[in-house]
Design a protein around this motif. Sequence first.
Motif, PDB file in Angstrom:
ATOM      1  N   UNK A 183       0.829  -1.199   0.000  1.00 25.16           N
ATOM      2  CA  UNK A 183       0.000   0.000   0.000  1.00 25.16           C
ATOM      3  C   UNK A 183       0.866   1.253   0.000  1.00 25.16           C
ATOM      4  N   UNK A 184       1.936   1.228   0.781  1.00 27.08           N
ATOM      5  CA  UNK A 184       2.820   2.386   0.853  1.00 27.08           C
ATOM      6  C   UNK A 184       3.452   2.665  -0.508  1.00 27.08           C
ATOM      7  N   UNK A 197      -7.943  20.185  10.354  1.00 31.52           N
ATOM      8  CA  UNK A 197      -7.598  19.132   9.394  1.00 31.52           C
ATOM      9  C   UNK A 197      -6.093  18.934   9.293  1.00 31.52           C
ATOM     10  N   UNK A 198      -5.323  20.025   9.372  1.00 27.30           N
ATOM     11  CA  UNK A 198      -3.877  19.900   9.322  1.00 27.30           C
ATOM     12  C   UNK A 198      -3.351  19.147  10.546  1.00 27.30           C
ATOM     13  N   UNK A 199      -3.858  19.497  11.734  1.00 22.94           N
ATOM     14  CA  UNK A 199      -3.438  18.795  12.955  1.00 22.94           C
ATOM     15  C   UNK A 199      -3.831  17.326  12.900  1.00 22.94           C
ATOM     16  N   UNK A 200      -5.035  17.057  12.422  1.00 21.18           N
ATOM     17  CA  UNK A 200      -5.506  15.676  12.356  1.00 21.18           C
ATOM     18  C   UNK A 200      -4.673  14.855  11.380  1.00 21.18           C
ATOM     19  N   UNK A 201      -4.317  15.438  10.257  1.00 18.80           N
ATOM     20  CA  UNK A 201      -3.483  14.729   9.282  1.00 18.80           C
ATOM     21  C   UNK A 201      -2.102  14.425   9.859  1.00 18.80           C
ATOM     22  N   UNK A 202      -1.545  15.362  10.640  1.00 17.01           N
ATOM     23  CA  UNK A 202      -0.261  15.100  11.286  1.00 17.01           C
ATOM     24  C   UNK A 202      -0.354  13.891  12.214  1.00 17.01           C
ATOM     25  N   UNK A 203      -1.472  13.767  12.923  1.00 14.13           N
ATOM     26  CA  UNK A 203      -1.650  12.624  13.810  1.00 14.13           C
ATOM     27  C   UNK A 203      -1.718  11.312  13.030  1.00 14.13           C
ATOM     28  N   UNK A 204      -2.414  11.324  11.906  1.00 12.61           N
ATOM     29  CA  UNK A 204      -2.485  10.126  11.061  1.00 12.61           C
ATOM     30  C   UNK A 204      -1.086   9.741  10.576  1.00 12.61           C
ATOM     31  N   UNK A 205      -0.324  10.746  10.154  1.00  8.33           N
ATOM     32  CA  UNK A 205       1.021  10.478   9.645  1.00  8.33           C
ATOM     33  C   UNK A 205       1.917   9.902  10.738  1.00  8.33           C
ATOM     34  N   UNK A 206       1.779  10.411  11.966  1.00  3.04           N
ATOM     35  CA  UNK A 206       2.608   9.881  13.046  1.00  3.04           C
ATOM     36  C   UNK A 206       2.173   8.476  13.425  1.00  3.04           C
ATOM     37  N   UNK A 207       0.872   8.191  13.408  1.00  6.78           N
ATOM     38  CA  UNK A 207       0.412   6.834  13.714  1.00  6.78           C
ATOM     39  C   UNK A 207       0.917   5.828  12.678  1.00  6.78           C
ATOM     40  N   UNK A 208       1.071   6.265  11.426  1.00  8.88           N
ATOM     41  CA  UNK A 208       1.654   5.362  10.429  1.00  8.88           C
ATOM     42  C   UNK A 208       3.102   5.037  10.794  1.00  8.88           C
ATOM     43  N   UNK A 209       3.850   6.037  11.279  1.00  7.05           N
ATOM     44  CA  UNK A 209       5.205   5.760  11.746  1.00  7.05           C
ATOM     45  C   UNK A 209       5.184   4.771  12.904  1.00  7.05           C
ATOM     46  N   UNK A 210       4.252   4.966  13.839  1.00  2.00           N
ATOM     47  CA  UNK A 210       4.130   4.054  14.971  1.00  2.00           C
ATOM     48  C   UNK A 210       3.816   2.635  14.502  1.00  2.00           C
ATOM     49  N   UNK A 211       2.944   2.509  13.519  1.00  2.00           N
ATOM     50  CA  UNK A 211       2.605   1.181  13.001  1.00  2.00           C
ATOM     51  C   UNK A 211       3.812   0.522  12.355  1.00  2.00           C
ATOM     52  N   UNK A 212       4.672   1.322  11.724  1.00  2.00           N
ATOM     53  CA  UNK A 212       5.892   0.756  11.146  1.00  2.00           C
ATOM     54  C   UNK A 212       6.873   0.323  12.212  1.00  2.00           C
ATOM     55  N   UNK A 265      -7.885   9.476   5.244  1.00  2.00           N
ATOM     56  CA  UNK A 265      -6.486   9.911   5.299  1.00  2.00           C
ATOM     57  C   UNK A 265      -5.549   8.758   5.599  1.00  2.00           C
ATOM     58  N   UNK A 266      -6.000   7.783   6.382  1.00  2.00           N
ATOM     59  CA  UNK A 266      -5.167   6.617   6.654  1.00  2.00           C
ATOM     60  C   UNK A 266      -4.850   5.870   5.357  1.00  2.00           C
ATOM     61  N   UNK A 267      -5.823   5.795   4.461  1.00  2.00           N
ATOM     62  CA  UNK A 267      -5.616   5.089   3.192  1.00  2.00           C
ATOM     63  C   UNK A 267      -4.578   5.777   2.314  1.00  2.00           C
TER      64      UNK A 267
END
Length: 286
Positions: free
Chosen positions: A9-10, A178-193, A218-220
């Motif tokens: 997916x990435x 929306x900008x703050x929320x997107x940053x959180x999604x991006x950091x959670x992807x790092x956490x998942x990695x 946004x997660x997708x």
Amino acid sequence: MNTTITLGEFLRTRRARLRPEDVDLPDFGGRRRVAGLRREELAQLAGVSVDYYTRLEQGRVGNPSEAVLDALARGLRLDPDEVRHLHRLARPRPARRAGRGPSAQQGPQPVRPMLARLLEQLTDAPAMVMGRRMDVLAWNRAASALFGDFERLTPAERNIARITFLDPASRELYADWSSCARENVAFLHLEAGRRPDDPRLAELIGELSLRSEEFRRWWAEHPVQDKTSGRKRFRHPLVGGLDLAYDTLRPADDPDQALITYAADPGTPSDDALRMLLSWSAAPVA
């Protein structure tokens, strides 16, 4: 979470955001069935066969070399956070030994003593200690004045991403939600990695995906970004607009928690508003 599927997916999302002209490839025209680079174009950029890249994207290559991953990163124009994320997804670390593995990460996460002492000394700046999965482990009086009373939440609810997406008040507090929320999604992807075998992280991502359409969308897109420093604008119900800079202090030997501080530029209206807010607040220190 299946890391091989996430790797595919990435790679697909990163191919989709590039055009041939972005990577100095000729575009011979013709209708493209999907947006972005074709597999053969990325394979050419990375110097691998189309068959090999296809199998890699499909999760059928067990242990790609660092050289191949670096070549793909260059071809996809990845930034440093994305490069590290790519390597983690493609070459996940083996599970930690007893006492350090996933089961050991499910209990309460203690705050590092030095971070706790620093937090106690920060009286004029909102600050909090963020742990694994963006959990809020500790905070000072100023943070309660800015973000709300963390004490009223259960430990499971004290999570930055969860509050951002599921607490309606956060949409009013953040001027650019929306900008703050997107940053959180991006950091959670790092956490998942970093922790692909963490069931509590998978549970959090699953809950947010079910309860928030924005998170699911946004997660997708598979954004990746570390939380280091920047600025945030707030619309506080008591003092109005605040423009604050934030910085993250993360111990070199313990990346699982960080001290995040917020401050206003001296002499600005935000500085005056923050001082007024702290003078009105009488919330206890956590």
